[in-house]
Scaffold this motif. Structure first.
Motif, PDB file in Angstrom:
ATOM      1  N   ASP A 178       6.269  -5.312 -12.161  1.00 30.50           N
ATOM      2  CA  ASP A 178       6.461  -6.040 -13.883  1.00 30.50           C
ATOM      3  C   ASP A 178       6.194  -4.007 -14.143  1.00 30.50           C
ATOM      4  O   ASP A 178       6.345  -3.949 -14.939  1.00 30.50           O
ATOM      5  CB  ASP A 178       5.925  -6.822 -14.171  1.00 30.50           C
ATOM      6  N   ARG A 179       5.364  -3.488 -14.027  1.00 29.26           N
ATOM      7  CA  ARG A 179       4.056  -2.693 -14.524  1.00 29.26           C
ATOM      8  C   ARG A 179       5.553  -1.239 -14.451  1.00 29.26           C
ATOM      9  O   ARG A 179       5.874  -0.406 -15.051  1.00 29.26           O
ATOM     10  CB  ARG A 179       3.300  -2.188 -13.657  1.00 29.26           C
ATOM     11  N   LEU A 180       6.750  -1.372 -13.304  1.00 31.88           N
ATOM     12  CA  LEU A 180       7.369  -0.442 -13.158  1.00 31.88           C
ATOM     13  C   LEU A 180       8.813  -0.444 -13.870  1.00 31.88           C
ATOM     14  O   LEU A 180       9.471   0.377 -13.251  1.00 31.88           O
ATOM     15  CB  LEU A 180       7.245   0.035 -11.418  1.00 31.88           C
ATOM     16  N   LYS A 181       8.735  -1.634 -13.482  1.00 32.48           N
ATOM     17  CA  LYS A 181      10.614  -2.373 -14.288  1.00 32.48           C
ATOM     18  C   LYS A 181      10.959  -1.289 -15.243  1.00 32.48           C
ATOM     19  O   LYS A 181      12.396  -1.464 -15.308  1.00 32.48           O
ATOM     20  CB  LYS A 181      10.205  -3.529 -14.453  1.00 32.48           C
ATOM     21  N   THR A 182      10.484  -1.452 -15.865  1.00 33.03           N
ATOM     22  CA  THR A 182      11.418  -0.297 -17.381  1.00 33.03           C
ATOM     23  C   THR A 182      11.441   1.055 -16.930  1.00 33.03           C
ATOM     24  O   THR A 182      12.354   1.949 -17.217  1.00 33.03           O
ATOM     25  CB  THR A 182      10.639  -0.864 -18.586  1.00 33.03           C
ATOM     26  N   THR A 183      10.357   1.406 -16.214  1.00 34.24           N
ATOM     27  CA  THR A 183      10.098   3.355 -15.652  1.00 34.24           C
ATOM     28  C   THR A 183      11.597   3.227 -15.066  1.00 34.24           C
ATOM     29  O   THR A 183      11.892   3.947 -14.995  1.00 34.24           O
ATOM     30  CB  THR A 183       9.024   3.498 -14.807  1.00 34.24           C
ATOM     31  N   VAL A 184      12.128   2.141 -14.452  1.00 32.52           N
ATOM     32  CA  VAL A 184      13.302   2.758 -12.389  1.00 32.52           C
ATOM     33  C   VAL A 184      14.562   1.995 -13.258  1.00 32.52           C
ATOM     34  O   VAL A 184      15.129   2.770 -13.221  1.00 32.52           O
ATOM     35  CB  VAL A 184      12.713   1.336 -12.110  1.00 32.52           C
ATOM     36  N   GLU A 185      13.964   0.420 -14.359  1.00 30.96           N
ATOM     37  CA  GLU A 185      15.567   0.145 -15.036  1.00 30.96           C
ATOM     38  C   GLU A 185      15.817  -0.118 -15.754  1.00 30.96           C
ATOM     39  O   GLU A 185      16.875   0.541 -16.289  1.00 30.96           O
ATOM     40  CB  GLU A 185      15.693  -1.821 -14.849  1.00 30.96           C
ATOM     41  N   GLY A 186      14.959   1.061 -16.739  1.00 31.45           N
ATOM     42  CA  GLY A 186      14.946   1.419 -18.098  1.00 31.45           C
ATOM     43  C   GLY A 186      14.958   0.052 -18.704  1.00 31.45           C
ATOM     44  O   GLY A 186      14.905  -1.103 -18.712  1.00 31.45           O
ATOM     45  N   ARG A 187      15.654  -0.010 -20.529  1.00 33.93           N
ATOM     46  CA  ARG A 187      15.053  -1.376 -21.423  1.00 33.93           C
ATOM     47  C   ARG A 187      16.855  -0.676 -21.765  1.00 33.93           C
ATOM     48  O   ARG A 187      17.504  -0.103 -21.663  1.00 33.93           O
ATOM     49  CB  ARG A 187      14.421  -0.370 -22.787  1.00 33.93           C
ATOM     50  N   GLU A 188      16.502  -2.920 -21.502  1.00 35.11           N
ATOM     51  CA  GLU A 188      17.817  -3.160 -22.233  1.00 35.11           C
ATOM     52  C   GLU A 188      17.650  -3.180 -23.232  1.00 35.11           C
ATOM     53  O   GLU A 188      17.187  -3.247 -24.504  1.00 35.11           O
ATOM     54  CB  GLU A 188      18.223  -4.868 -22.284  1.00 35.11           C
ATOM     55  N   LEU A 189      18.838  -2.893 -24.092  1.00 32.33           N
ATOM     56  CA  LEU A 189      19.134  -1.971 -25.593  1.00 32.33           C
ATOM     57  C   LEU A 189      19.957  -4.067 -25.928  1.00 32.33           C
ATOM     58  O   LEU A 189      20.114  -4.752 -25.858  1.00 32.33           O
ATOM     59  CB  LEU A 189      20.554  -1.420 -25.716  1.00 32.33           C
TER      60      LEU A 189
ATOM     61  N   ALA B  44       0.623  -0.844  -0.431  1.00 33.24           N
ATOM     62  CA  ALA B  44      -0.037  -0.059   0.074  1.00 33.24           C
ATOM     63  C   ALA B  44       0.214   1.370  -0.136  1.00 33.24           C
ATOM     64  O   ALA B  44       0.377   2.595  -0.359  1.00 33.24           O
ATOM     65  CB  ALA B  44      -0.975  -0.150   1.646  1.00 33.24           C
ATOM     66  N   LEU B  45       1.843   1.075   0.950  1.00 30.94           N
ATOM     67  CA  LEU B  45       3.252   2.187   0.925  1.00 30.94           C
ATOM     68  C   LEU B  45       2.856   2.490  -0.636  1.00 30.94           C
ATOM     69  O   LEU B  45       3.645   3.911  -0.874  1.00 30.94           O
ATOM     70  CB  LEU B  45       3.750   2.173   1.570  1.00 30.94           C
ATOM     71  N   GLY B  46       3.673   1.779  -1.942  1.00 29.20           N
ATOM     72  CA  GLY B  46       4.079   1.310  -2.525  1.00 29.20           C
ATOM     73  C   GLY B  46       3.241   2.031  -3.644  1.00 29.20           C
ATOM     74  O   GLY B  46       3.366   2.845  -4.493  1.00 29.20           O
ATOM     75  N   ALA B  47       2.545   1.760  -3.453  1.00 27.94           N
ATOM     76  CA  ALA B  47       0.903   1.996  -3.990  1.00 27.94           C
ATOM     77  C   ALA B  47       0.521   3.723  -4.320  1.00 27.94           C
ATOM     78  O   ALA B  47       0.614   4.207  -5.027  1.00 27.94           O
ATOM     79  CB  ALA B  47      -0.782   1.528  -3.866  1.00 27.94           C
ATOM     80  N   MET B  48       0.933   4.193  -2.815  1.00 26.43           N
ATOM     81  CA  MET B  48       1.019   6.079  -2.419  1.00 26.43           C
ATOM     82  C   MET B  48       1.893   6.751  -2.967  1.00 26.43           C
ATOM     83  O   MET B  48       1.277   7.291  -3.981  1.00 26.43           O
ATOM     84  CB  MET B  48       0.909   5.651  -0.532  1.00 26.43           C
ATOM     85  N   PHE B  49       3.206   5.620  -3.051  1.00 30.49           N
ATOM     86  CA  PHE B  49       4.232   6.335  -3.852  1.00 30.49           C
ATOM     87  C   PHE B  49       3.770   6.247  -5.283  1.00 30.49           C
ATOM     88  O   PHE B  49       4.326   7.495  -5.735  1.00 30.49           O
ATOM     89  CB  PHE B  49       5.731   5.470  -3.980  1.00 30.49           C
ATOM     90  N   GLU B  50       3.426   5.855  -5.416  1.00 31.36           N
ATOM     91  CA  GLU B  50       2.751   5.913  -7.545  1.00 31.36           C
ATOM     92  C   GLU B  50       1.392   6.673  -7.698  1.00 31.36           C
ATOM     93  O   GLU B  50       1.931   7.886  -8.802  1.00 31.36           O
ATOM     94  CB  GLU B  50       1.779   4.542  -7.335  1.00 31.36           C
ATOM     95  N   GLN B  51       1.254   6.592  -6.900  1.00 28.10           N
ATOM     96  CA  GLN B  51      -0.256   7.730  -6.441  1.00 28.10           C
ATOM     97  C   GLN B  51       0.361   9.221  -6.436  1.00 28.10           C
ATOM     98  O   GLN B  51       0.097  10.222  -7.253  1.00 28.10           O
ATOM     99  CB  GLN B  51      -1.161   7.609  -5.878  1.00 28.10           C
ATOM    100  N   PHE B  52       2.194   9.546  -5.736  1.00 28.37           N
ATOM    101  CA  PHE B  52       2.549  10.593  -5.553  1.00 28.37           C
ATOM    102  C   PHE B  52       3.618  10.863  -7.042  1.00 28.37           C
ATOM    103  O   PHE B  52       4.634  12.228  -7.192  1.00 28.37           O
ATOM    104  CB  PHE B  52       3.079  10.627  -4.671  1.00 28.37           C
ATOM    105  N   ASN B  53       3.732   9.565  -8.326  1.00 33.08           N
ATOM    106  CA  ASN B  53       4.438  10.126  -8.680  1.00 33.08           C
ATOM    107  C   ASN B  53       5.738   9.752  -8.610  1.00 33.08           C
ATOM    108  O   ASN B  53       6.615  10.853  -9.235  1.00 33.08           O
ATOM    109  CB  ASN B  53       3.787  11.163 -10.288  1.00 33.08           C
ATOM    110  N   ASP B  54       6.106   8.791  -7.968  1.00 37.69           N
ATOM    111  CA  ASP B  54       7.500   8.391  -7.637  1.00 37.69           C
ATOM    112  C   ASP B  54       7.520   7.014  -7.567  1.00 37.69           C
ATOM    113  O   ASP B  54       7.748   5.594  -6.985  1.00 37.69           O
ATOM    114  CB  ASP B  54       7.118   8.672  -6.243  1.00 37.69           C
TER     115      ASP B  54
END
Length: 189
Positions: free
Chosen positions: A178-189, A142-152
């Motif tokens: 899974d949803r946040l992985k590419t946003t946080v870690e970036g895409r593999e080239l 739920a804390l993670g969901a709050m951070f998402e709500q705050f665009n963090d």
């Protein structure tokens, strides 16, 4: 003489049953019976086993030890399910006032505050929940969901990873990672 023996049989049977039910049953060594055991088993469980362990932990964490406090919790959760957010907050506030050491009360009130769009109080209640029960993976989620709500997304992702370390097979946590992985870690080239 026959009557004496039939009474004796009844007395022996009653005594045997009394002794049988008064002797504590030996738990199997592999059955986790306490919070630490359940959490350790959950971290190593396969997805099927994780469901039962999750239920056991929720039952353990969801019992305040007081029938009156458990009733307030039930009323608050029921009101939240019916969409009566204000009523849920009232019941859950009464619960947290009377049982300030009961982490689940704070978690449920955080859910009610979040539903009402009261994000500051929701975060404060999640912090209190985690202070009382740092292993509550639902509160961490739920804390993670709050951070998402705050665009963090970075802090959200870290919270989800922390929750997944405790409960590796929690579907909502896995989905969020899974949803946040590419946003946080970036895409593999």
């Amino acid at each position: 003489m026959v009557a004496k023996f039939s009474n004796l049989k009844a007395i022996v049977a009653a005594t045997s049953l009394t002794v049988l039910f008064s002797v504590p049953l030996q738990a199997r060594a592999e059955d986790p019976v306490d919070e630490a055991g359940l959490l350790a088993a959950l971290a190593q469980a396969d997805p099927g086993e994780a469901i039962g362990l999750d239920r056991s932990l929720q039952a353990l964490w969801g019992s305040s030890g007081s029938p009156a406090m458990d009733l307030l919790l039930k009323r608050g959760k029921d009101a939240l399910e019916r969409g009566e957010t204000r009523m849920a907050i009232e019941h859950l506030t009464a619960l947290t006032d009377h049982a300030p050491g009961f982490a689940t009360g704070w978690y449920e009130r955080a859910r009610a505050y979040f539903t009402a769009g009261l994000f500051g109080p929701a975060v404060a209640d999640l912090e209190r929940t985690l202070m009382l029960n740092p292993n509550d993976y639902n509160a961490i989620f739920a804390l993670g969901a709050m951070f998402e709500q705050f665009n963090d997304p970075q802090n959200a992702y870290e919270a989800y990873q922390r929750a997944q370390a405790i409960h590796p097979h929690h579907e909502a946590i896995t989905s969020a990672l899974d949803r946040l992985k590419t946003t946080v870690e970036g895409r593999e080239l």
